[in-house]
Write an enzyme that holds these catalytic residues in place. Sequence first.
Site, short mmCIF file in Angstrom:
data_model
loop_
_atom_site.label_atom_id
_atom_site.label_comp_id
_atom_site.label_asym_id
_atom_site.label_seq_id
_atom_site.Cartn_x
_atom_site.Cartn_y
_atom_site.Cartn_z
N GLU A 158 0.86 -1.10 -0.15
CA GLU A 158 -0.02 -0.05 -0.14
C GLU A 158 0.93 1.24 0.01
OE1 GLU A 158 -2.54 -3.35 1.06
OE2 GLU A 158 -0.77 -2.50 1.66
N HIS A 210 -10.47 -6.40 9.91
CA HIS A 210 -11.21 -6.01 8.75
C HIS A 210 -12.50 -5.55 8.86
CE1 HIS A 210 -8.23 -9.12 7.45
NE2 HIS A 210 -8.09 -8.46 6.32
#
Length: 331
Positions: free
Chosen positions: A64, A133
């Site tokens: 990322e 998550h």
Amino acid sequence: MGAAPATTTYREALRAAHREAMQRDPRVFLVGEDVGRYGGSFAVSLGLLEEFGEDRVRDAPLSEAAFTGAGIGAAINGMRPIVEIMTVNFSLLALDQVLNNAATLRHMSGGQLSVPLVIRMTTGAGRQLAAQHSHSLEGWYAHIPGIRVLAPATVEDARGMLWQALQDPDPVVIFEHGSLYNLSGPLPDPPPVVDIAHAAVRRPGTDVTVVAYGGCVGKALTAADLLAAQGISAEVLDLRVLRPLDDAALAASVARTHRCVVVDEAWRTGSLAAEVSARVMEQSFWELDAPVERVCSVEVPVPYAQHLERATLPQPETIVEAAVRAVGPRG
């Protein structure tokens, strides 16, 4: 008479927004993990690789920080990148790029550099994805000067916010709640121009303002229906823009209802709900007939078990309870 608006989904509206942006501006490209051949982890970019090719729909390595940084560099050099980060928890790996680079470069260059970058990511819980998550970290990003933070809660906003965000000379972060991708609703053709500067009243009311955003807007609307059955008229205000907050819309709504409930899927401590509550108290204190109520998630890692996950998150029933407390005894 024109044809009735076609029904589409939040996911399809996002895909159409990408397609339109890439057709209108050759500088626009999409980069992220699995956005190309796989069609996106949530199928938002399905088919775009075949339509626009690998130069404009770019599968990135699993880093990322690297592909967000590449997006920043491309934006500085005149491109209009859309960076897709799979989920908000993974965005923490790119937070240095967002906070220390994208958000600061205009200031640190004395106005010489702009970073017209759009970062999209999925946020929120309610889908049994467990503690790693299921974060709602929008408030963290809304804390950062130098960026605009958006939270589309409707099909129309999903369709219209992207192009407007790409016109911003500074970074824009768009949070898409994971529970909304299958949301369906009417979408006019052509789609309306969407405002990315102001909140929106989704339901007018006279007794209490319920402030929400993203995945909690639908819950707030459901709560408003339940409150109506009790004779309480709730106004639902969708923040839409989390930075900068629309103070005028908050003040105007509270002036109509004189009570306020703030709904936020994040944890209560240091939350966006805390900021909204503080602004209402600072700017509209003399309009209030009751203290501001907050409905937030329980401060635990989000459980996997469905019944426990549901118990930790704001629900229509807990919003109703807060609104009833704010309104007080009737009659």
